[in-house]
Design a protein around this motif. Structure first.
Motif, PDB file in Angstrom:
ATOM      1  N   GLY A  51       0.780  -1.227   0.000  1.00  0.00           N
ATOM      2  CA  GLY A  51       0.000   0.000   0.000  1.00  0.00           C
ATOM      3  C   GLY A  51       0.811   1.276   0.000  1.00  0.00           C
ATOM      4  O   GLY A  51       0.257   2.371  -0.128  1.00  0.00           O
ATOM      5  N   GLU A  52       2.129   1.169   0.131  1.00  0.00           N
ATOM      6  CA  GLU A  52       2.972   2.368   0.141  1.00  0.00           C
ATOM      7  C   GLU A  52       2.976   3.035  -1.227  1.00  0.00           C
ATOM      8  O   GLU A  52       3.108   2.383  -2.257  1.00  0.00           O
ATOM      9  CB  GLU A  52       4.414   2.003   0.518  1.00  0.00           C
ATOM     10  CG  GLU A  52       5.359   3.194   0.514  1.00  0.00           C
ATOM     11  CD  GLU A  52       6.815   2.809   0.718  1.00  0.00           C
ATOM     12  OE1 GLU A  52       7.683   3.695   0.549  1.00  0.00           O
ATOM     13  OE2 GLU A  52       7.089   1.633   1.032  1.00  0.00           O
ATOM     14  N   VAL A  53       2.837   4.369  -1.224  1.00  0.00           N
ATOM     15  CA  VAL A  53       2.870   5.156  -2.451  1.00  0.00           C
ATOM     16  C   VAL A  53       4.247   5.785  -2.599  1.00  0.00           C
ATOM     17  O   VAL A  53       4.806   6.315  -1.636  1.00  0.00           O
ATOM     18  CB  VAL A  53       1.787   6.253  -2.435  1.00  0.00           C
ATOM     19  CG1 VAL A  53       1.955   7.208  -3.612  1.00  0.00           C
ATOM     20  CG2 VAL A  53       0.403   5.624  -2.456  1.00  0.00           C
ATOM     21  N   GLN A  54       4.805   5.722  -3.806  1.00  0.00           N
ATOM     22  CA  GLN A  54       6.117   6.290  -4.078  1.00  0.00           C
ATOM     23  C   GLN A  54       6.042   7.202  -5.298  1.00  0.00           C
ATOM     24  O   GLN A  54       5.216   7.015  -6.188  1.00  0.00           O
ATOM     25  CB  GLN A  54       7.146   5.182  -4.325  1.00  0.00           C
ATOM     26  CG  GLN A  54       7.387   4.271  -3.139  1.00  0.00           C
ATOM     27  CD  GLN A  54       8.467   3.244  -3.407  1.00  0.00           C
ATOM     28  OE1 GLN A  54       8.850   2.986  -4.552  1.00  0.00           O
ATOM     29  NE2 GLN A  54       8.983   2.638  -2.341  1.00  0.00           N
ATOM     30  N   VAL A  55       6.947   8.187  -5.321  1.00  0.00           N
ATOM     31  CA  VAL A  55       7.110   9.086  -6.459  1.00  0.00           C
ATOM     32  C   VAL A  55       8.440   8.757  -7.125  1.00  0.00           C
ATOM     33  O   VAL A  55       9.494   8.847  -6.494  1.00  0.00           O
ATOM     34  CB  VAL A  55       7.082  10.563  -6.008  1.00  0.00           C
ATOM     35  CG1 VAL A  55       7.548  11.471  -7.133  1.00  0.00           C
ATOM     36  CG2 VAL A  55       5.685  10.953  -5.548  1.00  0.00           C
TER      37      VAL A  55
END
Length: 247
Positions: free
Chosen positions: A111-115
Motif C-alpha cells: 500500500g505504500e505510495v512512491q514518487v
C-alpha cells in the motif's frame, strides 16, 4: 508494441520484429498521444505498449521510460501498480515552495505510495522523501504527506537496457493472451510448476504437451510477471532454455 520515431515505425511482437517505413505527420502523432494520454516529451521516441500487470495500454514518452517500465516496474513483483505522466505539486527536501512536476506514481503491494522520476546524468538510484500535495477525488480538501522519492539516473537506465530487452520478450508472450480466459491451460501450467518446482521452460512445455504451446508460454509468462516464480534472464532472453524456480 510500437516505438514511433519521426519516419520509422518499428513493431515488436511475440519476440519477432517487423519494420515498415512511414511518415507520421505532427497531427497524426498528436492524435496518437492524445488517445493514449497526453505527455510532454513529444520530441522523443514514443512507445505504445501493453502492460500485463496493469492490463491496459501505456504511452511511454522516451526510450528511458520504456527501459524503466519493463525492467523495474512491470517485472517487479513487489509493485502492485504504476502510472506514468502524473502531475502534482511536489516539494523536495531543502525547498521552500511546492512546484508542479511530472512523475511516475508507484504503489507497492503493502500500500505504500512512491514518487519516481527519471533524470539525466551519472549515478544509480537515489532514495529519499518528498512532500506530495494533492486533492483527493470527491473531497474538497488538499492534503500534504511525506512519500518515498526515487530518483533514477540515465546512466543506471543504460545499464538496464540489456535486461529490458530480454524481459520485453517475456512481456510479449504474456501480451498475446490479453483479454482471454484459458482456465484449463492455466490449471495445467500451475500443476506443472508445483510438481517441478524448478526447471526450464522447455520442461513446462513437455508437461503440458496437450495444450497450445503459445498459450502455455503466455500463461507461464503472466505467472512470472505477477510474482512467485523467479526466472534467469541474465544470459539470454525468455525462451525454452530459460531456468526458473518457485520462490
Amino acid at each position: 508494441m510500437f516505438e514511433i520515431e519521426y519516419e520509422r515505425v518499428c513493431s515488436v511482437y511475440y519476440g519477432r520484429e517487423r519494420v515498415m517505413m512511414a511518415t507520421l505527420k505532427s497531427k497524426l502523432r498528436g492524435r496518437l498521444m492524445s488517445f493514449h494520454g497526453a505527455r510532454k516529451n513529444t520530441r522523443n521516441a514514443l512507445w505504445i505498449v501493453y502492460s500485463p500487470k496493469s492490463k491496459t495500454d501505456l504511452s511511454l514518452a522516451s526510450n528511458n521510460e520504456c527501459v524503466y517500465w519493463v525492467a523495474n516496474l512491470e517485472a517487479n513483483p513487489t509493485i502492485r501498480s504504476f502510472k506514468f505522466g502524473c502531475e502534482a505539486e511536489l516539494k523536495l527536501q531543502g525547498e521552500d515552495k511546492f512546484r508542479n512536476r511530472e512523475f511516475i506514481h508507484v504503489e507497492l503491494n503493502n500500500g505504500e505510495v512512491q514518487v519516481h522520476t527519471l533524470c539525466a546524468g551519472d549515478g544509480g538510484i537515489d532514495n529519499g522523501t518528498i512532500t506530495l500535495r494533492e486533492l483527493f477525488a470527491g473531497r474538497a480538501v488538499v492534503e500534504e504527506r511525506q512519500v518515498t522519492f526515487v530518483k533514477v539516473h540515465a546512466d543506471y537506465l543504460r545499464q538496464q537496457a540489456q535486461k529490458a530487452t530480454r524481459t520485453l520478450r517475456l512481456v510479449g508472450f504474456a501480451s498475446q493472451i490479453r483479454g482471454r480466459r484459458h482456465d484449463v491451460t492455466s490449471c495445467a501450467v500451475e500443476l506443472a510448476i508445483l510438481s517441478l518446482k524448478v526447471g526450464t521452460v522447455e520442461q513446462i512445455l513437455l508437461a503440458t504437451s496437450r495444450h497450445d504451446p503459445m498459450v502455455v508460454l503466455g500463461v507461464f509468462a503472466e505467472k512470472v510477471l505477477t510474482g512467485g516464480i523467479e526466472i534467469d534472464l541474465t544470459e539470454r532472453a525468455f525462451g525454452n532454455h530459460s531456468h526458473w524456480k518457485l520462490t
